[in-house]
Each structure stands twice: as C-alpha cells, then as structure tokens.
Design a protein around this motif. Sequence first.
Motif, PDB file in Angstrom:
ATOM      1  N   ARG A  44       0.779  -1.173  -0.015  1.00 34.71           N
ATOM      2  CA  ARG A  44       0.016   0.047   0.047  1.00 34.71           C
ATOM      3  C   ARG A  44       0.836   1.346   0.030  1.00 34.71           C
ATOM      4  NH1 ARG A  44      -5.290  -1.066   3.637  1.00 34.71           N
ATOM      5  NH2 ARG A  44      -5.748  -3.172   2.791  1.00 34.71           N
ATOM      6  N   ASP A  60       4.096   9.229  -3.912  1.00 38.58           N
ATOM      7  CA  ASP A  60       3.908  10.510  -4.698  1.00 38.58           C
ATOM      8  C   ASP A  60       5.302  10.424  -5.745  1.00 38.58           C
ATOM      9  OD1 ASP A  60       3.257  12.841  -5.729  1.00 38.58           O
ATOM     10  OD2 ASP A  60       3.535  13.956  -4.069  1.00 38.58           O
ATOM     11  N   ALA A 106       1.877   1.727  -3.532  1.00 36.22           N
ATOM     12  CA  ALA A 106       0.615   2.169  -4.260  1.00 36.22           C
ATOM     13  C   ALA A 106       0.480   3.586  -4.260  1.00 36.22           C
ATOM     14  CB  ALA A 106      -0.573   1.332  -4.096  1.00 36.22           C
ATOM     15  N   GLY A 107       0.452   4.002  -2.918  1.00 34.72           N
ATOM     16  CA  GLY A 107       0.253   5.546  -2.782  1.00 34.72           C
ATOM     17  C   GLY A 107       1.630   6.415  -2.742  1.00 34.72           C
TER      18      GLY A 107
END
Length: 365
Positions: A227, A233, A230-231
């Motif tokens: 996760r 930046d 996936a997140g």
Amino acid sequence: MGTTAELDAELAATVRRTGYMRQLFYVVVLLVALAGQVSGAVTALGIPLIWAIPAVGALELGGIVVLSNADVRRRLGERATASRLLSAAIAAGAVTFNWLAHSNKLLAGFFAGMSALGYLVWLMHTENQRRDRLRAKGDLPPTTPAYELFGHWLRHPVLTLRAKSVAKASPELGLYGSLAAARVEMRRERQHAAIAKVLHRKIRSAVDPTTADIATATYDLGEVAARLAAGADYDGLTALIAADLTAERLAPTSPAEPAAEVGEPMAELSAPSGEPVAERPVPVRLALQAAPTGDDAAPSTTPSTSRGVRPAKRQPSAAERVAKAKARNPDATPAQLAARLKLSERTVQRHLAANRAATPDTDAA
C-alpha cells in the motif's frame, strides 16, 4: 550440442563405464593390500601361508562386509550406528596391522595406504548410492547450480548463499533465477524491517511497548509495503529532486559586470596627483557590442548610450518570478511552482512568505 535424450544416454553410459572401472580398481587395491597383510602375517606372526591368506582376507574384507550391512539398514530407515562404527574399527585395524607388520616403514606405509584407499573408495560409492536414492524419493534436495567463485561467492557471499537455499526449494529457477529471487527476498526483508521499526515507534508513542510489539506482529508488513508503494507520490519526489538539478542550482551565474558610465573615458585618466593611470581593460562583451562592423557602422535608431553600448537587459529575480507565477496560478502548490520555475521548494516557500508579509503594507499604503 545434443538433445536431452542424447545427453541422458551418454550419462547412463558414463555411469556404467565408471562402475566397471571402480570395481576393477577396488580389486587391484584389495589384492595389493592382501599381499601386504599376508606377508606381514607370515613374517611378523609366523603364521603359515595357507592359514595367513584366509585370516588376513577376512580382516581386509570385514570392514566392507559390515559397511554393506550398515548401508542396507540405513536404506530401511535405520541409522545403523553400531554397524558403521564396527566397519570403521575393522578398517582401522587392517591399516594398523599393515603398518606394524613390516620393518621397512616405506613398504609398511604403502601397504597401509592401499588398505585405507580401498575402504574409502567403497565408502564413497556407498554414500553416493544412498544420496541418489534419497534424492529420487524427495528426501534430499536437488543439486544446486554451480555459482561462480569470483563473480558470486567472493563478491556477494551472502546473496549467493541465499540463492543456493532458494535453488534447493525451487530448482526450476536455475542459476540466474535463483540469484534474482534471492535479491528480491533480501530487499523485501530490509523493507519489512524498516516498516516494522517505524510502525513500532509510531504505535509506542500512543501505547505501551508490549502492545506496540503485539500490533507490529499483527499487521501484515507485506500488505503495508504494497500500500505504501501504491500511494507513493512519485511526481512530487521527482519534482523535489529536479529542483536541485537545475542549471541555476548547479552553476549559479556570477553578478553582471557594471557597465561603463556615460562619458567615462576608457583611455588614460588623470589621478589626483597628476600621474597618468594605466588604461582600463575593456570588457570583452562591451568591446564586441561597441565595435562597429559593416552595417553597424551606420547611425542606429535603437536606444544607446553615448559610447554606442546597448544597455544589458535586466533579468527578473527569483522573487519576481515566484510572484508572477503565483499571480497566474493562485491555486498552485509550492512544489508545483518549484517544478515549473526550476527552483527549490524551500526557495519558493520563502518568497511566498515574503510576498504575503509585504501585501498588508502595500494595501495600507
């Protein structure tokens, strides 16, 4: 290079040929060792030749017979520790007798070495057969790839050891596949260790250390890592790094040279004492701009100083660029402005704060 079937057929033929050579070699070694046993028994113990041959033959072959019995019991699942110890003791006795029964120690060492060689060759053959059977039953891991000595073992010993373990569990990976899988495993372990450390510190700030340990063990660190990935930046991180790689940051421009004042003589000047001052060097930029060539020698309608030098164009400062960019895009974040203007985010934030502080004074005026 032949096909797999041809290679298997060649391997089977090589195994049979090696078996015949091993049997012939063992027979020759056994005969030499028996000759030493018999001659030693006759000369040292005074045993008649007709009785010495079967006696020392039983001693020489006793270790092999007991070892074969131990191999059978081990194939049935037993450890056969007693049989293996007895076999080694008989072989050691035969070697010792060959050494002590001859007064010529060079000859004694030769006969003793042949006795030990025959027993060790048979022991290695028995162990090879046992490992082949265990591997065929799945009780022994398959053979691992042959990793390079310098490229793998010496340069990356920890990685190669992990790759060897991976290859035992998944032999279909092969040499380079096991190395790649080992790299992934080691990177995942470092990632999980870092996440567990941060997670434990965050939770411990709110609860007691024991509860933090339980929470850290409860969470699936692999899911947390997925996760986080996936997140992530990536755009913001790329802009942050790119802001420090601009030309202005890597090679800041030097201050512009002051232009010559209007009517200032560039030749000899008089000092207060009346002594002539050396001629000032004319900057290359000003000299190139002032030197008339071709059509430039004609009177020009463009603004110029009395010396024909065009004033240098003033470059906007970083504060002015930030103010203009913010005016055009009021909703832009400092990171976006920094990426657009090729400045660092800290510089943009500083100028934005200065502009906000100066705005009330301007309104009041």
